[in-house]
Design a protein around this motif. Structure first.
Motif, PDB file in Angstrom:
ATOM      1  N   THR A 183       0.847  -1.186   0.000  1.00  0.00           N
ATOM      2  CA  THR A 183       0.000   0.000   0.000  1.00  0.00           C
ATOM      3  C   THR A 183       0.887   1.241   0.000  1.00  0.00           C
ATOM      4  N   ALA A 184       0.346   2.328  -0.527  1.00  0.00           N
ATOM      5  CA  ALA A 184       1.089   3.588  -0.567  1.00  0.00           C
ATOM      6  C   ALA A 184       0.091   4.734  -0.649  1.00  0.00           C
ATOM      7  N   THR A 185       0.544   5.900  -0.265  1.00  0.00           N
ATOM      8  CA  THR A 185      -0.286   7.093  -0.364  1.00  0.00           C
ATOM      9  C   THR A 185      -0.151   7.685  -1.762  1.00  0.00           C
ATOM     10  N   TYR A 186      -1.273   8.018  -2.371  1.00  0.00           N
ATOM     11  CA  TYR A 186      -1.265   8.611  -3.703  1.00  0.00           C
ATOM     12  C   TYR A 186      -2.449   9.554  -3.834  1.00  0.00           C
ATOM     13  N   THR A 187      -2.368  10.443  -4.796  1.00  0.00           N
ATOM     14  CA  THR A 187      -3.448  11.380  -5.064  1.00  0.00           C
ATOM     15  C   THR A 187      -4.402  10.776  -6.085  1.00  0.00           C
ATOM     16  N   VAL A 188      -5.664  10.750  -5.744  1.00  0.00           N
ATOM     17  CA  VAL A 188      -6.665  10.119  -6.602  1.00  0.00           C
ATOM     18  C   VAL A 188      -6.967  10.996  -7.808  1.00  0.00           C
ATOM     19  N   ASN A 189      -6.918  10.402  -8.983  1.00  0.00           N
ATOM     20  CA  ASN A 189      -7.497  11.026 -10.179  1.00  0.00           C
ATOM     21  C   ASN A 189      -8.848  10.355 -10.378  1.00  0.00           C
ATOM     22  N   PRO A 190      -9.964  11.056 -10.092  1.00  0.00           N
ATOM     23  CA  PRO A 190     -11.276  10.416 -10.189  1.00  0.00           C
ATOM     24  C   PRO A 190     -11.698  10.107 -11.613  1.00  0.00           C
ATOM     25  N   VAL A 191     -11.011  10.696 -12.600  1.00  0.00           N
ATOM     26  CA  VAL A 191     -11.283  10.380 -14.003  1.00  0.00           C
ATOM     27  C   VAL A 191     -10.362   9.230 -14.402  1.00  0.00           C
ATOM     28  N   LEU A 192     -10.910   8.021 -14.432  1.00  0.00           N
ATOM     29  CA  LEU A 192     -10.089   6.850 -14.746  1.00  0.00           C
ATOM     30  C   LEU A 192      -9.795   6.748 -16.238  1.00  0.00           C
ATOM     31  N   THR A 193     -10.749   7.172 -17.056  1.00  0.00           N
ATOM     32  CA  THR A 193     -10.592   7.118 -18.511  1.00  0.00           C
ATOM     33  C   THR A 193     -11.433   8.225 -19.128  1.00  0.00           C
ATOM     34  N   ALA A 194     -10.927   8.848 -20.183  1.00  0.00           N
ATOM     35  CA  ALA A 194     -11.708   9.797 -20.979  1.00  0.00           C
ATOM     36  C   ALA A 194     -11.244   9.676 -22.429  1.00  0.00           C
ATOM     37  N   LYS A 195     -12.199   9.489 -23.348  1.00  0.00           N
ATOM     38  CA  LYS A 195     -11.843   9.298 -24.757  1.00  0.00           C
ATOM     39  C   LYS A 195     -13.032   9.640 -25.640  1.00  0.00           C
ATOM     40  N   VAL A 196     -12.789   9.706 -26.931  1.00  0.00           N
ATOM     41  CA  VAL A 196     -13.839   9.957 -27.915  1.00  0.00           C
ATOM     42  C   VAL A 196     -13.852   8.826 -28.914  1.00  0.00           C
ATOM     43  N   ILE A 197     -15.047   8.284 -29.172  1.00  0.00           N
ATOM     44  CA  ILE A 197     -15.233   7.202 -30.150  1.00  0.00           C
ATOM     45  C   ILE A 197     -16.003   7.744 -31.350  1.00  0.00           C
TER      46      ILE A 197
END
Length: 515
Positions: A216-230
């Motif tokens: 385990t480790a401390t990290y800053t969460v990026n709440p956007v896991l994925t963003a893309k255009v199809i």
């Protein structure tokens, strides 16, 4: 005076007076004794805060009948949670056969919404986590998958991806990882939730395997896991975003802005917002996401309204004077705010935000989609064409602000939200494809990574954007429905067993008007 009631990042000046010493906040002349252990006084405070601020406070028994000091547990926090669980069971929901509003079918007698915490939730909602950075899930009795991975986490650094199969945990394999609602479940819970290191053997979609040992480790969460255009063809461009937690504005806004600026620049015609594992968080972040998605025509119209209990709206919740905060040079208490519906009606505000001109917005949901996620969906239903895809959401139209009691933070519903059409009350969850929530009822496909156009739930959205129907013609996307033996209810129960309090189903109040 603009204040956010859930102030995690700002230093606080808290006055934690023993509530049992204030005769004014003692209900029905049933006064707690002024002596007792620290835990006894905290138990009294839990009851007395609920008696004035709990959304269903009129259902609660008197102090003398409830006897808060009689609750026990394996430790102090467990004893307090046992008390809160008991408080949550007195209300009566006529739409659910008279069961409590906080009735939770997988665990009757336990609170569906209310809990007490040691402060770790506040860190997570401000984007700071200290774990492995992924979640496991059984998709079948003998099939464990990686459900999601946070960017920058230990799991991400070690190459874990959503959909990878977990075939070994701490050298245990085969039948030792079969779901059994007993020893194997406990083994996984301890390895994942109660340990600081873990060894995994993972199988990729190409059937190759690799081993990972991580801590385990401390990290800053990026709440956007994925963003893309199809590019769906036929002039249709579909924006896709996985938003996994309504973290604080400071953490979430830059990530949301980057995604939506890309969507705007590429001229998307439809949007898919994947909230399938998003258990909620800050209301202010839900407001921001709602404003990003909403059409220009919604600007300045009502987004939603907070509704508090009568004690609070009439300014009689005097116990809130004990909840003191300091913001710069200003000191204020939670009593100093306006809790009327008129003072808590939130408008859409598109100022400075892109206008996407969307044909449809699709929300992907599961039983883990809760609270601020459901609020966002409910906000937009009266304003644009909304479709939801997946399984029935968690069902939490209520929210709270934190109550500090000694070293603990208590969360019990203090308000219910309703959209501009006066609609709310989705205690049973939002069911895709129902009369109130048009869309497609379908199971989560954990075998594919986020944003894969062949992942079943995303594929339904793409197809609807292109053809106006969820029916997929031609070569069909392989459905996991035929592979699963888990029911929706069982899948939800297993998720709770494995992740426990790692899943936060919250909706945090922010108020802009003082009394």
């Amino acid at each position: 005076m603009k204040k956010i009631f859930y102030l995690f990042l700002l230093p606080t000046a808290m006055v934690i007076a023993s509530c049992s010493k204030d005769k004014k906040i003692t209900p029905n002349n049933n006064e707690p004794t002024k002596t007792g252990s620290k835990l006894d006084l905290i138990k009294d405070s839990v009851y007395l805060y609920a008696q004035q601020t709990y959304y269903w406070n009129t259902s609660l028994p008197t102090y003398a009948n409830f006897k808060p000091r009689g609750f026990s547990g394996s430790n102090d926090l467990d004893a307090l949670q046992t008390e809160i669980d008991a408080l949550s069971q007195y209300s009566s929901n006529p739409d659910n056969g008279g069961k409590p509003y906080e009735y939770y079918a997988p665990a009757p007698g336990y609170a569906k919404y209310s809990f007490i915490d040691d402060g770790s939730v506040s860190d997570e909602l401000n984007g700071i986590k200290g774990d492995f950075g992924f979640a496991p899930v059984w998709v079948d009795d003998d099939d464990i998958r990686v459900k999601y991975v946070y960017p920058g986490s230990p799991a991400d650094v070690n190459g874990l991806k959503r959909g990878y199969q977990i075939v070994g945990i701490n050298n245990r394999t085969g039948t030792g990882l079969t779901y059994d609602n007993g020893a194997n479940v406990n083994f996984l819970v301890n390895a994942y939730s109660n340990s600081t290191s873990i060894k995994l053997t993972l199988k990729k979609p190409d059937n190759t395997t690799f081993d990972v040992t991580m801590s385990t480790a401390t990290y800053t969460v990026n709440p956007v896991l994925t963003a893309k255009v199809i590019d769906a063809g036929g002039g249709k461009k579909v924006g896709y975003i996985v938003f996994n937690s309504f973290t604080s504005d400071a953490n979430a806004k830059p990530k949301l802005d980057a995604a939506f600026n890309t969507f705007n620049a590429q001229g998307i015609t439809d949007l898919v917002v994947d909230l399938r594992y998003n258990g909620g968080g800050y209301v202010s972040t839900a407001e921001y996401l709602s404003n990003l998605i909403a059409p220009a025509s919604a600007n300045n119209s009502t987004m939603f309204t907070y509704n508090f209990n009568k004690t609070m709206t009439e300014g009689k919740a005097t116990i809130l004077k004990n909840q003191v905060r300091k913001d710069g040079s200003q000191t204020y208490s939670y009593f100093d705010f306006d809790y009327t519906a008129a003072g808590n009606t939130i408008p859409f505000d598109k100022t400075g935000l892109p206008n996407l001109n969307l044909s449809h917005v699709f929300f992907i949901v599961t039983g883990s989609t809760a609270s601020a996620s459901e609020l966002t969906i409910n906000n937009l239903i009266p304003k644009m064409d909304v479709k939801i895809i997946g399984t029935t959401s968690y069902g939490k139209p209520v929210g709270f602000f934190d109550i500090d009691i000694n070293k603990y933070q208590m969360y019990m519903p203090q308000f219910e939200t309703k959209n501009s059409a006066g609609k709310g009350g989705y205690y049973a969850g939002m069911k895709p494809g129902s009369a109130d929530y048009p869309g497609k009822l379908a199971s989560d496909d954990v075998t594919k990574d986020f944003g894969d156009p062949t992942e079943e739930l995303f594929a339904y959205a793409i197809n609807y954007a292109k053809t106006g129907t969820f029916a997929i013609s031609g070569p069909r996307v392989q459905s996991t429905n035929s592979l699963k033996t888990f029911s929706v209810e069982k899948s939800r129960e297993v998720g709770i067993q494995v992740e426990g309090k790692k899943v936060f189903r919250g909706m945090i109040y922010n108020n802009t008007k003082a009394k």
